[in-house]
Each structure stands twice: as C-alpha cells, then as structure tokens.
Write a protein that holds these residues in place. Structure first.
Motif, mmCIF file in Angstrom:
data_model
loop_
_atom_site.group_PDB
_atom_site.id
_atom_site.type_symbol
_atom_site.label_atom_id
_atom_site.label_comp_id
_atom_site.label_asym_id
_atom_site.label_seq_id
_atom_site.Cartn_x
_atom_site.Cartn_y
_atom_site.Cartn_z
ATOM 1 N N GLU A 51 0.827 -1.211 0.000
ATOM 2 C CA GLU A 51 0.000 0.000 0.000
ATOM 3 C C GLU A 51 0.863 1.264 0.000
ATOM 4 N N LEU A 54 1.905 1.797 -3.557
ATOM 5 C CA LEU A 54 0.781 2.306 -4.349
ATOM 6 C C LEU A 54 0.516 3.777 -4.031
ATOM 7 N N LYS A 55 0.525 4.109 -2.773
ATOM 8 C CA LYS A 55 0.272 5.496 -2.361
ATOM 9 C C LYS A 55 1.322 6.439 -2.930
ATOM 10 N N LYS A 58 0.879 6.805 -6.817
ATOM 11 C CA LYS A 58 -0.256 7.659 -7.164
ATOM 12 C C LYS A 58 0.021 9.126 -6.836
ATOM 13 N N TYR A 116 -6.635 -1.754 -1.111
ATOM 14 C CA TYR A 116 -5.970 -1.377 -2.358
ATOM 15 C C TYR A 116 -6.935 -0.829 -3.406
ATOM 16 N N TYR A 119 -6.719 2.695 -5.008
ATOM 17 C CA TYR A 119 -5.572 2.905 -5.891
ATOM 18 C C TYR A 119 -5.754 2.176 -7.222
ATOM 19 N N ASP A 122 -9.018 3.462 -9.755
ATOM 20 C CA ASP A 122 -9.093 4.911 -9.970
ATOM 21 C C ASP A 122 -9.238 5.304 -11.439
ATOM 22 N N THR A 125 -5.041 3.059 -13.320
ATOM 23 C CA THR A 125 -4.219 1.860 -13.203
ATOM 24 C C THR A 125 -4.499 0.909 -14.355
#
Length: 230
Positions: A51, A54-55, A58, A116, A119, A122, A125
């Motif tokens: 995570e 991913l954060k 993004k 998840y 992310y 959205d 991806t």
C-alpha cells in the motif's frame, strides 16, 4: 567473491510500478493460502508495504500496472498440472464464474484486497489480462508496458518465489530493467522449503537491484522531485 550491484535509476518517463496478484486469496487472513503464506506476509508487513508503494506511485503520478491471477471454470479442464497449479485448483484459488462474468466476484478470493481498491480502481491503473501459471508470457503485461515506452520496472506483489520471480525472469529476458522490492512480497514456507528465502537468493542473482520498501519510495520520490525541478 561478492556479486556486483548494478543498481537501477528511476526515470519518470520510462519507469512503472508493477504489482502482481494483490488479491484476497494471498493477502487476506480469509484467503485460501493464508495458512501457507500468512506468517511471512505478517513478518514482512507485506500488505502495508504494498500500500505504501501504491500510495507513493499515485502521489507522484507514476504509472501502475497490475498483473492478476484468475481461473475460470474452463481452466479446471486442464489435463495436467504442476504441483502448485494442482494445489491452487484444488482449493479454488482465484476462481471466477467466467471470463465475462463478475458474478460473486466482489470480496471473493480473486478480488483485490479492500485497502488497495482506491488505488487500483481509480481509472488510471492498467489491469492486464490474467496470467494463468506464474509468469506473464500468456498475458499482455509486456505489450502494455512497451506501448507506453516503459522499460524499467519496480516489481512487487505475490508470491515471491512463484509469480514475482517468474515475472522478474520474463521481464529481464524481454530487455527490461527490474528492481524488486523484497519486503513488498512474501511466499509460502512449508515442510519442503522456504519459498521466500529461495526468492531472495534468486532476486539478488538476477535483478538489477533489490530494494526495501523505504528505499524504493525514496528512489521514486527523489526521481520525481528532480524531474519537476528541472
């Protein structure tokens, strides 16, 4: 004699985060493989580290690609299987009702881990077609990367010595640079052997670089900060 460490630099125009199998059957205590991988997932803080990646991706606008694993009813008609394929099919891992159906998909073992979803869902991806055994040879990951002129990959996800290592091997053979995030993955640890320990050895032998999550995040943040300042 120590192995060299070639390293990998992040180029915002050419680098993507590739996440393998971020699905409930691997990463949730309710998943069908938790008895095999749960201890290693917990010890590595794998869920949290994925995570964090991913954060970060993004936040800076780094492209994210997901290579998922799905099985449809027709896949259970295979005439032969390897050991882990047979195990996965026997426990209905990653099962879906069909290639064109999302019936009972939400919150199933094949669905994304709930944390998840913001992310992954959205609209930005890239979710590839599913891989069926371990590597991406039968899905469109390489095509999706190449069509965006991406040739560097930060690789993470599940599981370390199977799908992640198989993706690593194929990406390297296809001419990509790959940095593996070693604590954003995990593997089964069973009587026959420790899949995570095996993967760590092979990551070091093959990857351009092997990072911890904090090292990967710093490399991404620094690269994008430098690009914006230029």
């Amino acid at each position: 004699m120590a192995l060299p460490d070639p390293g990998m630099s992040i180029d915002p125009e050419r680098t993507a985060l590739v996440l393998i199998d971020p699905q409930n059957d691997f990463l949730s205590p309710k998943g069908v493989t938790w008895g095999l991988v749960g201890k290693n997932v917990t010890d590595n803080n794998t869920v949290e580290h994925i995570e964090s990646l991913l954060k970060t991706a993004k936040k800076v606008g780094m492209p994210v690609f997901i290579s998922p694993h799905y099985y449809y009813p027709t896949d259970h008609g295979w005439c032969f299987e390897g050991a882990l394929e047979a195990a996965m099919h026997s426990i209905n891992m990653f099962d879906r009702k069909g290639a064109l159906s999302l019936e009972d998909f939400r919150d199933s073992g094949a669905d994304w881990l709930e944390s998840y979803k913001p992310y992954i869902e959205d609209g930005k991806t890239v979710i590839t077609s599913p891989h069926k055994v371990f590597g991406p040879q039968a899905n469109d990951l390489n095509l999706q990367l190449r069509k965006r002129r991406i040739d560097k990959v930060v690789l993470c996800g599940m599981s370390a010595n199977l799908c992640v290592e198989s993706h690593l091997r194929d990406l390297l053979e296809q001419g990509f640079e790959v940095a593996v995030v070693k604590d954003a993955t995990a593997a089964a640890q069973v009587e026959e052997g420790d899949g995570y320990a095996a993967a760590l050895t092979n990551f070091r032998f093959m990857a351009n670089s092997v990072w911890r999550t904090d090292e990967a995040i710093k490399a991404i943040d620094d690269a994008y900060e430098h690009a914006h300042a230029a």
